[in-house]
Design an enzyme around this catalytic site. Structure first.
Site, PDB file in Angstrom:
ATOM      1  N   ARG A 269      -4.645   9.225   7.059  1.00 59.93           N
ATOM      2  CA  ARG A 269      -5.015   8.209   6.080  1.00 59.93           C
ATOM      3  C   ARG A 269      -6.001   7.196   6.655  1.00 59.93           C
ATOM      4  O   ARG A 269      -5.951   6.857   7.828  1.00 59.93           O
ATOM      5  CB  ARG A 269      -3.768   7.465   5.589  1.00 59.93           C
ATOM      6  CG  ARG A 269      -2.859   8.289   4.720  1.00 59.93           C
ATOM      7  CD  ARG A 269      -1.593   7.531   4.377  1.00 59.93           C
ATOM      8  NE  ARG A 269      -0.773   7.281   5.562  1.00 59.93           N
ATOM      9  CZ  ARG A 269       0.428   6.703   5.524  1.00 59.93           C
ATOM     10  NH1 ARG A 269       0.924   6.292   4.374  1.00 59.93           N
ATOM     11  NH2 ARG A 269       1.120   6.527   6.644  1.00 59.93           N
TER      12      ARG A 269
ATOM     13  N   SER B 138       1.288   5.222  -0.486  1.00 58.06           N
ATOM     14  CA  SER B 138       0.638   6.523  -0.595  1.00 58.06           C
ATOM     15  C   SER B 138       1.424   7.421  -1.532  1.00 58.06           C
ATOM     16  O   SER B 138       2.643   7.541  -1.414  1.00 58.06           O
ATOM     17  CB  SER B 138       0.530   7.176   0.788  1.00 58.06           C
ATOM     18  OG  SER B 138      -0.283   6.397   1.638  1.00 58.06           O
TER      19      SER B 138
ATOM     20  N   LEU C 226       0.871  -1.164   0.000  1.00 57.26           N
ATOM     21  CA  LEU C 226       0.000   0.000   0.000  1.00 57.26           C
ATOM     22  C   LEU C 226       0.915   1.222   0.000  1.00 57.26           C
ATOM     23  O   LEU C 226       1.548   1.525   1.011  1.00 57.26           O
ATOM     24  CB  LEU C 226      -0.900   0.029   1.236  1.00 57.26           C
ATOM     25  CG  LEU C 226      -1.645  -1.255   1.624  1.00 57.26           C
ATOM     26  CD1 LEU C 226      -2.523  -1.005   2.839  1.00 57.26           C
ATOM     27  CD2 LEU C 226      -2.469  -1.770   0.467  1.00 57.26           C
TER      28      LEU C 226
ATOM     29  N   ASP D 167      -1.756  10.993  11.523  1.00 51.25           N
ATOM     30  CA  ASP D 167      -1.874  10.345  10.216  1.00 51.25           C
ATOM     31  C   ASP D 167      -3.340  10.365   9.822  1.00 51.25           C
ATOM     32  O   ASP D 167      -4.178   9.749  10.481  1.00 51.25           O
ATOM     33  CB  ASP D 167      -1.349   8.902  10.292  1.00 51.25           C
ATOM     34  CG  ASP D 167      -1.139   8.269   8.927  1.00 51.25           C
ATOM     35  OD1 ASP D 167      -1.836   8.665   7.974  1.00 51.25           O
ATOM     36  OD2 ASP D 167      -0.282   7.371   8.812  1.00 51.25           O
TER      37      ASP D 167
END
Length: 379
Positions: free
Chosen positions: A292, A216, A214, A290
Site C-alpha cells: 500500500r 483499506s 484510513l 505491504d
C-alpha cells in the site's frame, strides 16, 4: 498516461505489450493467461528465447538474493508454461540446478511495475527484440495489433497517479453507527479504482484535529464477515468512534489485501492454509510486506481541506505517511476487533512482522483501548 492505461487493459486480458526502454525494447506477457502456446508465440514474435521477470521478494523465496528490486531468469526452450508459473508463484517450486539470474534492465522493471498497477501477479514472461524481427514488431505496433508503451511513462504513472484523483459524486447515507454520513466518491485516472470518503457529522462542528480512519477495503471481512481477519469489526468500530468524537472522516481505500488486489489475496489465503503467515504468503507471490501507498489518502484529505487529524490506526506506517505528506497527526487512537481462533495468526504476524500496535488485543494491557501517541521514524 493513456498508453499506460491501455497497456494495463491489454495485460489483464492476457495480451502481450511492448515496453520501450533505453537498453532495448522487450515484449511482455503476463503470467496470468500464459500457456505453452503463448510462450511459443512470444518467442516467434521477438526472435529470442524468453526470460522470467521476478521481484526480489519472490527470488528470495527461491533462495536467490539480489540487491536490485527485480531480476530475470533465463528460460530454456524445454521449459513449459506450467513450470514457469510454478517458479513464479508456488511455494514448493524449485528452480533447475545452477540457475543464475540476469540483471533486470529498465524494460524488465517497468514490466513488473505494470503488473502491480494492474493488480496482477508481479511476474512476467519477457523477450528481447532481435534485430531481424524489429521491422515486423514495428509494423504490428503501427497497425495497432501490439501496444507499445515507454518505460518512463510507466514509472511516471506509478509515481503520480494519485494526483489525478477526481471527485465524482456524493450522497447522504445514514449508517447504523453514524446517522449523519455522506459518501463522497473519488475515482483514479485509469478508472480501475474508486475510493470513498465517508464524511461523518457536520464539518463545521468538527474538532480542530479531525478524527480520521484510513481503512483499506476488505471484501471478505467488511462485507461477508470473514473470521480470518478483524477488518469488518475495525470498520464498524471506526465509524462508531468517529461519530462519538463529534464527526470526522473514514477513507475507504480500494487497497484490497494490503494493496495486492482480491485475486492475489485469495491466492495468498490458499498459501496460508498450507502453513505460511500473511507476510510470507505475499512474498511467495512476489510482493513485499505491504504494497500500500497513501498518496490517494493524502489527496482525498487535501480535497476535503483536512490538515490536522487524530488518526485511528494501529499501523505506524500510516502515521509516517501522513507526516511525510504534510498532514499533521496530533494523536493516535487504536481501533480493534475481537481476537478469535481464526484470526490469531493473522494478528500475530501484523504485530511481530509489520510492527502494528496490537498489544491490547493480543493480551497485553487488555483493558486499555486508547494507547499513547507514538510517532514512528519516517522512512
Amino acid at each position: 498516461m493513456r498508453q499506460v492505461e491501455r497497456a494495463i487493459f491489454d495485460l489483464r486480458r492476457g495480451l502481450p505489450v511492448l515496453v520501450r526502454a533505453a537498453q532495448g525494447d522487450v515484449l511482455v506477457h503476463p503470467l496470468e493467461g500464459c500457456d505453452d502456446e503463448a510462450m511459443a508465440a512470444l518467442q516467434a514474435l521477438a526472435g529470442t528465447q524468453p526470460a522470467l521477470a521476478l521481484t526480489s521478494h519472490r527470488l528470495g523465496r527461491l533462495g536467490i538474493d539480489v540487491e536490485a528490486p527485480a531480476a530475470r531468469l533465463p528460460l530454456d526452450a524445454a521449459d513449459t508454461a506450467e513450470e514457469v508459473i510454478a517458479w513464479a508463484s508456488d511455494e514448493d517450486s524449485r528452480l533447475p540446478p545452477d540457475t543464475r539470474p540476469d540483471t533486470a534492465g529498465e524494460g524488465c522493471t517497468a514490466a513488473l511495475d505494470l503488473m502491480r498497477i494492474g493488480l496482477l501477479i508481479p511476474a512476467a514472461v519477457i523477450a528481447d527484440i532481435h534485430d531481424a524481427h524489429r521491422a515486423q514488431i514495428e509494423a504490428l505496433v503501427a497497425e495497432g495489433s501490439v501496444l507499445a508503451v515507454l518505460a518512463e511513462q510507466i514509472q511516471a504513472y506509478a509515481e503520480t497517479r494519485s494526483h489525478f484523483l477526481r471527485r465524482t459524486s456524493e450522497a447522504e447515507i445514514p449508517l447504523s453507527h453514524a446517522e449523519q454520513a455522506t459518501f463522497v466518491m473519488f475515482r483514479e485516472a485509469d478508472g480501475m479504482r474508486e475510493h470513498i470518503a465517508i464524511v461523518i457529522g457536520d464539518p463545521e462542528q468538527w474538532n480542530e484535529a479531525v478524527p480520521v480512519r484510513l481503512h483499506s477495503a476488505c471484501l471478505t471481512g467488511d462485507l461477508f464477515g470473514s473470521l480470518r481477519c478483524d477488518c469488518g469489526e475495525q470498520l464498524r468500530e471506526s465509524v462508531r468512534t468517529i461519530d462519538e468524537r463529534g464527526g470526522g472522516v473514514l477513507l475507504y481505500l480500494a487497497q484490497e489485501g494490503r494493496g495486492i488486489g482480491l485475486a492475489n489475496k485469495l491466492r495468498a489465503y490458499t498459501l496460508q492454509d498450507r502453513g505460511l503467515d500473511t507476510v510470507d504468503a505475499d512474498q511467495v507471490l512476489g510482493f513485499g510486506n505491504d504494497e500500500r501507498t497513501y498518496g490517494v489518502a493524502l489527496e482525498m484529505l487535501q480535497q476535503l481541506d483536512i490538515k490536522r487529524i487524530e488518526l485511528l490506526t494501529n499501523n505506524p506506517e500510516k502515521i509516517a505517511a501522513m507526516d511525510q505528506g504534510g498532514v499533521e497527526v496530533v494523536n493516535r487512537r487504536g481501533v480493534y476487533g475481537k481476537l478469535t481462533q481464526q484470526n490469531r495468526r493473522y494478528l500475530d504476524a501484523k504485530a511481530k512482522r509489520a510492527g502494528h500496535w496490537l498489544e491490547e488485543v493480543l493480551g497485553e494491557n487488555e483493558e486499555e483501548h486508547v494507547t499513547p501517541f507514538q510517532r514512528p521514524l519516517a522512512r
